[in-house]
Each structure stands twice: as structure tokens, then as C-alpha cells.
Design a protein around this motif. Structure first.
Motif, short mmCIF file in Angstrom:
data_model
loop_
_atom_site.label_atom_id
_atom_site.label_comp_id
_atom_site.label_asym_id
_atom_site.label_seq_id
_atom_site.Cartn_x
_atom_site.Cartn_y
_atom_site.Cartn_z
N THR A 1 -6.09 -9.23 6.87
CA THR A 1 -7.21 -8.35 7.18
C THR A 1 -6.73 -7.12 7.93
O THR A 1 -5.88 -7.24 8.84
CB THR A 1 -8.30 -9.08 7.99
N LYS A 2 -7.24 -5.98 7.56
CA LYS A 2 -6.95 -4.74 8.29
C LYS A 2 -7.99 -4.59 9.40
O LYS A 2 -9.19 -4.77 9.15
CB LYS A 2 -6.97 -3.53 7.35
N HIS B 1 -11.08 -4.08 6.61
CA HIS B 1 -10.85 -4.50 5.22
C HIS B 1 -10.30 -5.91 5.20
O HIS B 1 -9.53 -6.30 6.07
CB HIS B 1 -9.87 -3.56 4.50
N THR C 1 0.57 -11.27 1.83
CA THR C 1 -0.63 -10.66 1.24
C THR C 1 -1.67 -11.69 0.81
O THR C 1 -2.86 -11.39 0.77
CB THR C 1 -0.24 -9.78 0.04
N CYS D 1 -2.58 -4.71 10.19
CA CYS D 1 -3.07 -5.93 9.53
C CYS D 1 -2.72 -7.16 10.34
O CYS D 1 -1.62 -7.29 10.88
CB CYS D 1 -2.48 -6.06 8.13
N ASN E 1 -2.31 -13.09 -2.14
CA ASN E 1 -2.82 -13.08 -3.52
C ASN E 1 -1.85 -13.68 -4.52
O ASN E 1 -0.64 -13.67 -4.33
CB ASN E 1 -3.13 -11.64 -3.95
N CYS F 1 1.32 -3.04 5.35
CA CYS F 1 0.44 -3.89 6.16
C CYS F 1 0.14 -3.30 7.54
O CYS F 1 -0.10 -4.04 8.50
CB CYS F 1 1.06 -5.28 6.32
N THR G 1 -7.52 -13.34 -1.30
CA THR G 1 -6.50 -14.34 -1.01
C THR G 1 -6.63 -15.56 -1.90
O THR G 1 -7.74 -15.93 -2.32
CB THR G 1 -6.56 -14.77 0.46
N ASP H 1 -1.04 -0.86 -4.71
CA ASP H 1 -2.11 -0.91 -3.70
C ASP H 1 -2.91 -2.20 -3.74
O ASP H 1 -3.61 -2.54 -2.78
CB ASP H 1 -3.05 0.28 -3.86
N THR H 2 -2.84 -2.92 -4.86
CA THR H 2 -3.53 -4.21 -4.97
C THR H 2 -2.57 -5.38 -4.76
O THR H 2 -2.89 -6.52 -5.07
CB THR H 2 -4.24 -4.35 -6.33
N TYR I 1 -8.36 -8.47 2.44
CA TYR I 1 -7.71 -8.50 1.14
C TYR I 1 -7.98 -9.84 0.43
O TYR I 1 -8.08 -10.88 1.10
CB TYR I 1 -6.20 -8.30 1.29
#
Length: 346
Positions: free
Chosen positions: A292-293, A281, A153, A323, A155, A320, A285, A124-125, A283
Motif C-alpha cells: 500500500t502507498k 493506493h 508487490t 509503500c 501480484n 515502491c 495482491t 506500472d502494473t 495494489y
């Protein structure tokens, strides 16, 4: 890891590469070239480019703190992605393992080369566990693909897990660092000597602002680079691309200023996006974009297209749903996006 000979396709290991005229003579002292069936007119574009990009590699080596023998240059990173399949994966027999979601070209190249592509879902992360990737592999797994910072994502992947994978996996681990210049994490190019099974991809398309010239970089042991160089097309990086990249190397410090400007804008954009009613939301980065959601990704995407603003709808990608992926642009471009979204009504 297994020996490089064990990992390489037998026909590739035994392959005698094509020897071009510029492989056989690479000096600059001669003034009459009658060896390559070139047209003597229209200098300098009438001459074949350096097939090994020696001058450019010497400059990249200084900036990246590697040796020229650890560098492969290709027609975008996509060429290097395709070549590792062609060099190491037997069609219909071998397989590769990759995280999901991630950059889609890994699977496209797997499908083109008839190589099984095994996906391991991120948590989830948007992180992974080395043991899960290892569990998905078997004796015919030749490659594991990671992208850090990951696309879409944004990250960084956990460095500890990457190193665990390098230590335990018997094949080659490929870490795509297309967005590394926007990250606080150091590049894994500094670990090449310690991990002979590591291949690192980077690109001129992102921080260097040179997407149009199509120049990708792969960093690995000289032995791995030798195999990739053996099977590439003889003149895979044209003269115009090499010359433009050489000019960009002289602008290294200007590129650093571009990166800092984009990082400042990234911070501002994330703060402003959090205030938007359509944003649910954002996320974390480490790239020049953020995921972004939103309340309705398709509707917002279509609305922005009508305004002449193009972002990326990533709703069809694993994990996603609803998103959007937002690339950081100039301040006026970013402001145009924010202004449009402040006026958006569901």
C-alpha cells in the motif's frame, strides 16, 4: 533449451558426490549401526537423518501431485536459490536475469557467487514482458528468476508471459511460488513435464506456518534435482525439521482452513485500509500480504513501531516509494493495526 550438460558448470557435471554412511545404507531392518561414527547414546538424535528425506518426499509428492524424484528439499528456499547459482553459473563469466522489484535474496546469492545480476524493470502494473527479459539475456545467461506471486508487490505475474519465456529461453527459468497457496492461479508444478527448463520453488514458511523449521522445496526434472542433490551438504535437512514437516503433512486440511481464514482477512483488510486517510493506493495482491502507498511511509512506520506494531517499509525498493508491505495476521492483530492507523495524525 540447451542441454543440461551445456548449462551445468563443467566441474559440477564431472563432480563425484560425497557418499555418506546413510547413502550407502538406507534400510530400516538393521538394529546395530556401527558405520557412521555416531554416539550410541541419546536416541534418536544421535543418528544422522535421512540425507534424501525419502519419507517426507513421498508425502509431499502426493499433496503436490509430482513424483519424489522431482523434489529437492533444502534448508529454506534460500538453500535452493544458492545451489542453482553454484550448479549452473560460472563465477565471473555467466549472468542471470531477474525482474525488478522482487525478492532480494536472488541478488544476494548472485553477489556471493560472483555472478552478474541483470535487472529488468516491471511496468506500472508490476508486470513483465518475456521479450524484455530475453533482450536482457545473452549466450552466458544461465538463469532467469521470476517470483509469482511477486514479493514485495503481491501480484501474480502474467502466466502467458511466463510460458513464452519457458518456450524461448535457452537456459533455466526459476519461478518462486512461495505465496502460491494464497493465489487462484494453479502452480506451475503441473507443467514440469512439458518444460524441462522449469524449476519451481515453494516453501513451508508461509501457508504451512512453519517458518521456524526452515524447509524449502524445489520442483524440477529428475535430472535437475539430481544435480542439486549432488552438490548439497550431505545432511542438509535435520531430523527435527523432517519430523515436524511430516506431522504438518498430516494437517494438510487444517492448513487449507488457515489459508481460507487469511484470504478472508485479506479481503477485509484491503476494504478497511481504503478508508484510511493516510492510505493513497492499494495494489492488487494474490499473496498473504498487500502493498500500500501511504502519505509518509517512514513516519507511519516509526509511529507503528512506537505502538509495538511492525510492518515493512519498502520505500527503498524500486517502484515502491512511500509503500508499506502489510502481512495479514490474525483478526485481533489486524484490528490493532487498523485502530492505530485510524488514530494516526501526520
Amino acid at each position: 533449451m540447451k542441454s543440461l550438460k551445456e548449462l551445468t558448470r563443467p566441474n559440477i557435471w564431472a563432480l563425484k558426490p560425497y557418499s555418506s554412511a546413510r547413502d550407502e545404507y538406507s534400510g530400516k531392518e538393521a538394529s546395530v549401526f556401527l558405520d557412521a561414527n555416531e554416539n550410541p547414546y541419546n536416541t534418536p538424535n544421535n543418528r544422522y537423518p535421512d540425507p534424501l528425506q525419502r519419507e517426507l518426499k513421498d508425502m509431499i509428492a502426493l499433496v503436490k501431485k509430482v513424483t519424489p524424484e522431482q523434489i529437492f528439499l533444502g534448508n529454506g528456499s534460500d538453500e535452493a536459490i544458492d545451489l542453482v547459482f553454484r550448479a549452473f553459473c560460472r563465477p565471473g563469466i555467466d549472468n542471470v536475469v531477474a525482474i525488478d522489484p522482487t525478492y532480494g535474496m536472488y541478488q544476494v546469492c548472485a553477489d556471493v557467487n560472483d555472478v552478474e545480476y541483470r535487472k529488468v524493470l516491471l511496468d506500472d502494473t508490476f508486470q513483465f514482458k518475456a521479450d524484455e527479459l530475453l533482450a536482457a539475456s545473452d549466450e552466458n545467461t544461465k538463469l532467469i528468476f521470476l517470483c509469482s506471486p511477486n514479493n514485495p508487490t503481491g501480484n501474480n505475474l502474467c502466466r502467458k508471459e511466463i510460458l513464452t519465456l519457458l518456450e524461448k529461453f535457452q537456459g533455466l527459468v526459476i519461478v518462486d511460488e512461495a505465496y502460491i497457496d494464497f493465489s487462484d492461479e494453479p502452480s506451475l508444478t503441473g507443467d514440469l513435464k512439458q518444460y524441462p527448463n522449469l524449476i519451481v520453488f515453494q516453501t513451508f514458511s508461509k501457508a504451512w506456518g512453519c517458518a521456524a523449521i526452515r524447509l524449502g522445496m524445489a520442483f524440477a526434472s529428475p535430472d535437475i534435482i539430481g544435480i542439486l542433490s549432488k552438490i548439497k551438504y550431505p545432511y542438509n535437512v535435520n531430523r527435527l525439521t523432517q519430523q515436524e514437516a511430516i506431522q504438518m503433512m498430516h494437517k494438510h486440511y487444517e492448513v487449507q482452513r488457515w489459508v481460507q481464514s487469511l484470504l478472508n482477512e485479506r479481503e477485509r483488510m484491503i476494504k478497511e485500509f481504503a478508508k484510511l486517510s493516510c492510505c493513497t493506493h492499494i495494489y492488487p495482491t494474490d499473496a498473504n500480504f498487500f502493498l500500500t502507498k501511504v502519505c509518509n511511509a517512514k513516519a507511519i512506520y516509526d509511529y507503528l513501531v512506537e505502538k509495538g506494531i511492525i510492518v515493512r517499509n519498502r520505500s527503498g525498493i524500486t517502484l515502491c516509494q512511500d509503500c508499506l508491505r502489510i502481512t495479514i495476521g490474525t483478526r485481533p492483530e489486524n484490528d490493532a493495526l487498523l485502530e492505530a492507523l485510524r488514530k494516526y495524525k501526520p
